[in-house]
Design an enzyme around this catalytic site. Structure first.
Site, PDB file in Angstrom:
ATOM      1  N   GLN A   1       0.834  -1.205   0.000  1.00 25.91           N
ATOM      2  CA  GLN A   1       0.000   0.000   0.000  1.00 25.91           C
ATOM      3  C   GLN A   1       0.872   1.260   0.000  1.00 25.91           C
ATOM      4  O   GLN A   1       0.355   2.362  -0.141  1.00 25.91           O
ATOM      5  CB  GLN A   1      -0.895   0.012   1.243  1.00 25.91           C
ATOM      6  CG  GLN A   1      -1.842  -1.171   1.324  1.00 25.91           C
ATOM      7  CD  GLN A   1      -2.568  -1.211   2.647  1.00 25.91           C
ATOM      8  OE1 GLN A   1      -3.618  -0.599   2.815  1.00 25.91           O
ATOM      9  NE2 GLN A   1      -2.023  -1.928   3.617  1.00 25.91           N
TER      10      GLN A   1
ATOM     11  N   GLU B   1       1.346  -3.305  16.914  1.00 24.43           N
ATOM     12  CA  GLU B   1       0.298  -3.690  17.862  1.00 24.43           C
ATOM     13  C   GLU B   1      -0.837  -4.311  17.061  1.00 24.43           C
ATOM     14  O   GLU B   1      -0.881  -4.184  15.842  1.00 24.43           O
ATOM     15  CB  GLU B   1      -0.190  -2.478  18.654  1.00 24.43           C
ATOM     16  CG  GLU B   1      -0.656  -1.333  17.803  1.00 24.43           C
ATOM     17  CD  GLU B   1      -0.907  -0.072  18.615  1.00 24.43           C
ATOM     18  OE1 GLU B   1      -1.754   0.727  18.175  1.00 24.43           O
ATOM     19  OE2 GLU B   1      -0.274   0.112  19.659  1.00 24.43           O
TER      20      GLU B   1
ATOM     21  N   ALA C   1       8.856  -3.558  13.319  1.00 21.53           N
ATOM     22  CA  ALA C   1       9.002  -4.277  12.052  1.00 21.53           C
ATOM     23  C   ALA C   1      10.446  -4.686  11.811  1.00 21.53           C
ATOM     24  O   ALA C   1      10.718  -5.779  11.291  1.00 21.53           O
ATOM     25  CB  ALA C   1       8.499  -3.410  10.897  1.00 21.53           C
TER      26      ALA C   1
ATOM     27  N   CYS D   1      -0.214  14.494 -23.733  1.00 20.11           N
ATOM     28  CA  CYS D   1      -1.263  15.338 -24.304  1.00 20.11           C
ATOM     29  C   CYS D   1      -1.030  16.824 -24.096  1.00 20.11           C
ATOM     30  O   CYS D   1      -1.745  17.651 -24.667  1.00 20.11           O
ATOM     31  CB  CYS D   1      -2.633  14.941 -23.749  1.00 20.11           C
ATOM     32  SG  CYS D   1      -2.905  15.443 -22.019  1.00 20.11           S
TER      33      CYS D   1
ATOM     34  N   SER E   1      -3.073  -1.102   9.276  1.00 24.18           N
ATOM     35  CA  SER E   1      -4.070  -0.809  10.311  1.00 24.18           C
ATOM     36  C   SER E   1      -5.266  -1.757  10.259  1.00 24.18           C
ATOM     37  O   SER E   1      -5.999  -1.884  11.226  1.00 24.18           O
ATOM     38  CB  SER E   1      -4.571   0.628  10.156  1.00 24.18           C
ATOM     39  OG  SER E   1      -5.291   0.773   8.940  1.00 24.18           O
TER      40      SER E   1
ATOM     41  N   ASN F   1       2.882  -6.833  13.257  1.00 22.93           N
ATOM     42  CA  ASN F   1       2.476  -5.436  13.424  1.00 22.93           C
ATOM     43  C   ASN F   1       3.000  -4.914  14.749  1.00 22.93           C
ATOM     44  O   ASN F   1       3.251  -5.688  15.685  1.00 22.93           O
ATOM     45  CB  ASN F   1       0.950  -5.322  13.391  1.00 22.93           C
ATOM     46  CG  ASN F   1       0.468  -4.070  12.692  1.00 22.93           C
ATOM     47  OD1 ASN F   1       1.248  -3.261  12.190  1.00 22.93           O
ATOM     48  ND2 ASN F   1      -0.842  -3.893  12.649  1.00 22.93           N
TER      49      ASN F   1
ATOM     50  N   HIS G   1      -1.396   1.094  -4.551  1.00 31.05           N
ATOM     51  CA  HIS G   1      -1.773   2.492  -4.357  1.00 31.05           C
ATOM     52  C   HIS G   1      -0.899   3.450  -5.153  1.00 31.05           C
ATOM     53  O   HIS G   1      -0.900   4.655  -4.875  1.00 31.05           O
ATOM     54  CB  HIS G   1      -1.720   2.858  -2.872  1.00 31.05           C
ATOM     55  CG  HIS G   1      -2.838   2.261  -2.078  1.00 31.05           C
ATOM     56  ND1 HIS G   1      -2.859   2.245  -0.702  1.00 31.05           N
ATOM     57  CD2 HIS G   1      -3.985   1.646  -2.467  1.00 31.05           C
ATOM     58  CE1 HIS G   1      -3.965   1.652  -0.275  1.00 31.05           C
ATOM     59  NE2 HIS G   1      -4.662   1.274  -1.325  1.00 31.05           N
TER      60      HIS G   1
END
Length: 239
Positions: free
Chosen positions: A90, A209, A225, A145, A183, A207, A114
């Site tokens: 992401q 948490e 991490a 363009c 999350s 994670n 993303h």
């Protein structure tokens, strides 16, 4: 595409120790600026200068950032198991690419659902290209363009993430699904664990948490991490 055995979803949490910050945690980006002001097509139409300045700041931060031990560990796993590991990120910061280059991993094993800071996108014709560097402003012109409607190639709220067919095909066929630094609050990524688990994959959350969707995983490990991701990769490579 080749169906990987391991599918890994990464979110902002994996880049936090590289100085990129998170979004929804205490002190995260969306507590400092309203997403409605900078991360929607409507915001760009309403105030393109503010939106472009915001992303210019974030692009500069990403360009200066370095991967941390978690990025390098995943790149090491991909290099050791070519074709078996797919990372769906992401994140738009380019840190996975930097780590992959250092570890000799195939960049084809990465999906940017993303988008990427490194690309420009024309809001007029849809042309996408590698951004040559420097500021992106309201005077920047599309090389295809000529329209002065250039924006970051970043998926905003209300827009469809990229390459979803490939993502869901991989989730349906993988043996292991791992979510790192997310999350669990934003769909469609928040639903990936249910897709993978429903198809028979073993699921693991790594994670800082527990996420909002932690209860969907077979196993969860919490911590930095840079510590828990390399430890998991070592286990996989030793197995």
């Amino acid at each position: 595409m080749t169906i990987p055995r391991i599918v890994i979803l990464t979110g902002a949490g994996i880049s936090a120790e590289s100085g990129m910050g998170t979004f929804r945690d205490a002190g995260g980006l969306w507590t400092q600026v309203r997403l409605e002001d900078v991360a929607t097509p409507e915001a760009f139409a309403r105030d393109p200068v503010m939106v472009l300045d915001f992303y210019d700041m974030r692009r500069q931060r990403a360009e200066a950032a370095e991967p941390n031990a978690a990025h390098y560990a995943l790149a090491r796993l991909q290099a050791a198991r070519p074709g078996e590991v797919l990372i769906i990120t992401q994140n738009v910061d380019g840190l996975h690419e930097k780590a992959a280059q250092a570890e000799g991993a195939d960049p084809a094993g990465l999906i940017h659902m993303h988008g990427e800071f490194a690309n420009g996108l024309c809001a007029g014709c849809g042309h996408r290209w590698k951004w040559p560097g420097g500021r992106m402003t309201v005077e920047s012109a599309c090389p295809a363009c000529g329209a002065r409607r250039v924006r970051p190639d970043v998926v905003w709220f209300g827009e469809m993430p990229y390459r979803m067919d490939e993502c869901f095909a991989a989730l349906a066929a993988c043996e292991t699904f791992v979510s790192i630094g997310t999350s669990g609050a934003v769909y469609p990524a928040a639903g990936f664990v249910a897709e993978a688990r429903g198809a028979g994959a073993r699921t693991l959350e790594l994670n800082l948490e527990p996420s909002e969707g932690a209860h969907y995983f077979h196993e969860a490990r919490n911590g930095l991490a840079s510590q828990i991701v390399p430890a998991w990769v070592d286990e996989v490579l030793a197995g």
